[in-house]
Write an enzyme that holds these catalytic residues in place. Structure first.
Site, PDB file in Angstrom:
ATOM      1  N   SER A  41       0.787  -1.226   0.000  1.00 55.04           N
ATOM      2  CA  SER A  41       0.000   0.000   0.000  1.00 55.04           C
ATOM      3  C   SER A  41       0.823   1.283   0.000  1.00 55.04           C
ATOM      4  CB  SER A  41      -0.969   0.028   1.180  1.00 55.04           C
ATOM      5  OG  SER A  41      -0.283   0.215   2.399  1.00 55.04           O
ATOM      6  N   LYS A  81       1.247   4.802   6.851  1.00 56.02           N
ATOM      7  CA  LYS A  81       0.474   5.584   5.876  1.00 56.02           C
ATOM      8  C   LYS A  81       1.007   7.009   5.833  1.00 56.02           C
ATOM      9  CE  LYS A  81      -2.372   2.198   5.175  1.00 56.02           C
ATOM     10  NZ  LYS A  81      -2.255   1.411   3.977  1.00 56.02           N
TER      11      LYS A  81
END
Length: 174
Positions: A41, A81
């Site tokens: 991701s 993230k």
């Protein structure tokens, strides 16, 4: 006399090792720690299996900033993230373009493919004490748009600073 000197030397070594262990535990608990990137991701910035050092101290004295790569603590696993939206911001993705407070946000950390795979979203206003995060590989990232939701300030436990493994990838992550 020689036995006494050896005994004193041994005691000094034990003291030095004890202090080193205490210092390492302090640094690991309050200043720096490591995390392993799991999944794709955050590609191309971070790849699956890379180990990063993250700074735990930085958010004791500062707040997360837009663009920071953060470690998010959740009960069963930590997530890595990028902070996109801060408390009070309005986030919108329209026609593959990210807008923060109605202004285009330059995402030079993304590939052209990732930009083109970012679907429409919002507009969405971020409440106080919350952050909006996204992975750099937008098409497959579990982030604030889907799955993770907004991130509480207290769940952000550090900022990624360096890739330390594999050794060929040593570099800063910012």
């Amino acid at each position: 006399m020689a036995k006494e000197k050896k005994k004193n030397e041994l005691i000094e070594w034990i003291k030095a090792i004890f202090v080193a262990i205490l210092l390492a535990l302090f640094l690991r608990s309050f200043i720096f720690a490591t995390s392993i990137v799991e999944g794709e991701s955050m590609e191309p910035t971070l790849e699956d299996g890379e180990r990063v050092i993250f700074n735990k101290f930085i958010y004791i004295i500062n707040e997360p900033a837009r663009g920071d790569i953060v470690i998010i603590e959740r009960p069963f696993k930590n997530y890595v993230k990028r902070v996109i939206g801060l408390p009070g911001d309005t986030i919108e993705v329209k026609d593959h373009t990210l807008y923060v407070n109605k202004k285009v946000f330059n995402q030079d950390f993304l590939t052209e493919e990732a930009l083109n795979r970012t679907g429409n979203f919002g507009p969405f206003e971020i409440p106080e004490e919350s952050y909006f995060v996204m992975g750099d590989n937008r098409a497959i990232s579990k982030d604030s748009r889907n799955g993770l939701g907004l991130i509480d300030r207290e769940d952000i436990i550090g900022r990624s600073e360096f890739i330390i493994y594999p050794f060929s990838e040593w570099e800063t992550t910012r």
